[in-house]
Design a protein around this motif. Structure first.
Motif, PDB file in Angstrom:
ATOM      1  N   PHE A   1       0.823  -1.215   0.000  1.00  0.00           N
ATOM      2  CA  PHE A   1       0.000   0.000   0.000  1.00  0.00           C
ATOM      3  C   PHE A   1       0.853   1.259   0.000  1.00  0.00           C
ATOM      4  O   PHE A   1       0.462   2.285  -0.566  1.00  0.00           O
ATOM      5  CB  PHE A   1      -0.924  -0.018   1.221  1.00  0.00           C
ATOM      6  N   THR A   2       2.027   1.183   0.620  1.00  0.00           N
ATOM      7  CA  THR A   2       2.865   2.388   0.701  1.00  0.00           C
ATOM      8  C   THR A   2       3.352   2.827  -0.685  1.00  0.00           C
ATOM      9  O   THR A   2       3.683   3.984  -0.891  1.00  0.00           O
ATOM     10  CB  THR A   2       4.099   2.173   1.604  1.00  0.00           C
ATOM     11  N   ARG A   3       3.413   1.870  -1.635  1.00  0.00           N
ATOM     12  CA  ARG A   3       3.885   2.222  -2.983  1.00  0.00           C
ATOM     13  C   ARG A   3       2.753   2.634  -3.913  1.00  0.00           C
ATOM     14  O   ARG A   3       3.011   3.072  -5.044  1.00  0.00           O
ATOM     15  CB  ARG A   3       4.672   1.055  -3.581  1.00  0.00           C
ATOM     16  N   ALA A   4       1.521   2.473  -3.468  1.00  0.00           N
ATOM     17  CA  ALA A   4       0.385   2.868  -4.305  1.00  0.00           C
ATOM     18  C   ALA A   4       0.482   4.361  -4.598  1.00  0.00           C
ATOM     19  O   ALA A   4       0.708   5.161  -3.692  1.00  0.00           O
ATOM     20  CB  ALA A   4      -0.936   2.562  -3.585  1.00  0.00           C
ATOM     21  N   GLY A   5       0.347   4.705  -5.847  1.00  0.00           N
ATOM     22  CA  GLY A   5       0.455   6.112  -6.240  1.00  0.00           C
ATOM     23  C   GLY A   5       1.747   6.418  -6.975  1.00  0.00           C
ATOM     24  O   GLY A   5       1.879   7.483  -7.580  1.00  0.00           O
TER      25      GLY A   5
ATOM     26  N   ILE B   1      -5.218   3.276  -6.611  1.00  0.00           N
ATOM     27  CA  ILE B   1      -5.572   2.864  -5.241  1.00  0.00           C
ATOM     28  C   ILE B   1      -6.569   1.707  -5.289  1.00  0.00           C
ATOM     29  O   ILE B   1      -6.431   0.707  -4.571  1.00  0.00           O
ATOM     30  CB  ILE B   1      -6.170   4.067  -4.457  1.00  0.00           C
TER      31      ILE B   1
ATOM     32  N   LEU C   1      -6.999   3.365   6.467  1.00  0.00           N
ATOM     33  CA  LEU C   1      -5.884   3.902   5.677  1.00  0.00           C
ATOM     34  C   LEU C   1      -6.288   5.166   4.926  1.00  0.00           C
ATOM     35  O   LEU C   1      -5.494   5.755   4.212  1.00  0.00           O
ATOM     36  CB  LEU C   1      -5.387   2.843   4.683  1.00  0.00           C
TER      37      LEU C   1
ATOM     38  N   ASN D   1      -0.259   8.021   7.025  1.00  0.00           N
ATOM     39  CA  ASN D   1       0.484   7.202   6.051  1.00  0.00           C
ATOM     40  C   ASN D   1       0.913   7.986   4.805  1.00  0.00           C
ATOM     41  O   ASN D   1       0.550   9.155   4.622  1.00  0.00           O
ATOM     42  CB  ASN D   1      -0.304   5.931   5.689  1.00  0.00           C
ATOM     43  N   SER D   2       1.652   7.309   3.943  1.00  0.00           N
ATOM     44  CA  SER D   2       2.245   7.971   2.779  1.00  0.00           C
ATOM     45  C   SER D   2       1.192   8.453   1.783  1.00  0.00           C
ATOM     46  O   SER D   2       1.466   9.338   0.964  1.00  0.00           O
ATOM     47  CB  SER D   2       3.220   7.030   2.076  1.00  0.00           C
ATOM     48  N   GLN D   3      -0.011   7.875   1.852  1.00  0.00           N
ATOM     49  CA  GLN D   3      -1.032   8.283   0.881  1.00  0.00           C
ATOM     50  C   GLN D   3      -1.535   9.709   1.145  1.00  0.00           C
ATOM     51  O   GLN D   3      -2.118  10.328   0.253  1.00  0.00           O
ATOM     52  CB  GLN D   3      -2.197   7.289   0.888  1.00  0.00           C
TER      53      GLN D   3
ATOM     54  N   ARG E   1       0.781  11.511  -1.100  1.00  0.00           N
ATOM     55  CA  ARG E   1       0.401  11.251  -2.498  1.00  0.00           C
ATOM     56  C   ARG E   1      -0.841  12.079  -2.874  1.00  0.00           C
ATOM     57  O   ARG E   1      -0.904  12.666  -3.948  1.00  0.00           O
ATOM     58  CB  ARG E   1       0.086   9.762  -2.694  1.00  0.00           C
TER      59      ARG E   1
END
Lengths: 143, 119
Positions: free
Chosen positions: A17-21, A53, A106, B53-55, B58
Motif C-alpha cells: 500500500f505504501t507504494r500505491a500512487g 488505489i 488507511l 500514512n504515505s497516501q 500522495r
C-alpha cells in the motif's frame, strides 16, 4: 511539445500500500515536463491515482497503460485480475463501498473512488467480469 | 495567508519544507478520508489530517497542495516526511485537534473554497 504519442506501461504492485500512487506520480511528473496545462495534469493525476488505489485495495495490483498525445490528450487503461465488480451501477454511486474497515483506516474506502474517476476524466468505461478482473479505460481531453 | 502564517496560527512544528514557508495558501481542507479530499480540487490548499500514512502525501501531491498539517499532536514516520520533502510540500504538526485547528485557520480568513459552503 513533440507531436509523437508516448506510450507508458506501468506495473502496480498489489501487496504494498505504501507504494500505491507511484505510477500516477510518474505520469504526473512526465505530463508536467511535457508542458501540459496544470488542469489537464491534475485531472489525469487524480483520476489515475484513484484508479491505482482501487487496483491495490480491490484488484491485487495490475498494469496501467498510458498513451500521451499532445494533440488529443491522455488515455489510461487500468487492468487488474481481481474479483471483478458484480454491480457497476451500484459501485458508481457516491458512498457505496465494499472496502473493509482496514482500508478505511488507511483513508480510503469512502465510496468516492469511482465517482471521482468519472468526475475528473472526460470519458470513462468500466469492463468487469466477476472472478476474472476489471479494466477501466479513461481519457482526459486537452480542452 | 502564507504557510508561515499557518504554522504560527497553529503553533505548529515544521517537519520539512522551509523553502515553502512563503508560499501562498488560499483554501483549506480537513479530513482523514483521502477520497473526500480528492473530490474537491482547489488551488494552493493546505490539508489538515490525523491520518499518518504515505497516501496523505500522495493525495496532496496529486492535488498540487502546498502544505500538510498533522493534527492531534501526531507525527508521521520519517519516510512520509521524506516523500513530502522530495515533492516540495511543507509538513507540520500541531497539538490542536482537527476541529480547533480548522476553526483557528477559518477565524483568520482561510476558507474551504467550496461553492456548496456558500463561500
Amino acid at each position: 511539445m513533440a507531436n509523437d504519442t508516448i506510450k507508458l506501461e506501468l506495473e502496480v504492485p498489489g501487496d504494498d500500500f505504501t507504494r500505491a500512487g507511484e505510477a500516477s506520480s510518474t505520469v504526473k511528473g512526465m505530463l508536467k515536463k511535457l508542458g501540459f496545462s496544470p488542469n489537464v495534469v491534475r485531472k489525469v493525476a487524480i483520476a489515475m491515482y484513484e484508479g491505482e488505489i482501487n487496483m491495490v485495495i480491490h484488484g491485487g495490483g495490475g498494469q496501467i497503460t498510458v498513451e500521451i498525445s499532445p494533440e488529443s490528450g491522455v488515455s489510461m487503461s487500468l487492468v487488474d485480475h481481481g474479483p471483478g465488480i458484480p454491480n457497476i451501477e451500484l459501485a458508481m454511486q457516491e458512498g457505496w463501498s465494499t472496502a473493509p474497515d482496514s482500508v478505511r483506516n488507511l483513508g480510503f474506502g469512502a465510496g468516492m473512488g469511482l465517482p471521482n474517476m468519472k468526475k475528473y476524466s472526460d470519458e470513462m468505461e468500466i469492463l468487469s467480469e466477476v472472478g476474472v478482473g476489471t479494466t477501466v479505460n479513461m481519457k482526459v481531453h486537452l480542452a | 495567508m502564507t504557510v508561515r502564517e499557518v504554522q504560527k496560527i497553529l503553533n505548529a512544528t515544521l517537519l520539512c519544507g522551509e523553502d515553502a514557508l512563503d508560499a501562498q495558501v488560499r483554501t483549506s481542507c480537513g479530513s482523514d478520508m483521502m477520497s473526500d479530499v480528492l473530490a474537491f480540487v482547489k488551488d494552493q490548499s493546505v490539508l489538515l489530517t490525523g491520518l499518518l500514512n504515505s497516501q496523505v502525501v500522495r493525495t496532496a501531491e496529486m492535488m498540487d497542495m502546498v502544505c500538510i498539517v498533522f493534527v492531534r499532536g501526531k507525527t508521521p514516520d520519517q519516510s512520509v516526511v521524506d516523500l513530502a520533502k522530495a515533492r516540495g510540500i511543507a509538513v507540520m504538526a500541531t497539538r490542536y485537534r482537527m476541529f480547533t485547528a480548522c476553526g483557528l485557520l477559518y477565524e483568520q480568513g482561510l476558507k474551504g473554497g467550496c461553492e456548496s459552503d456558500g463561500e
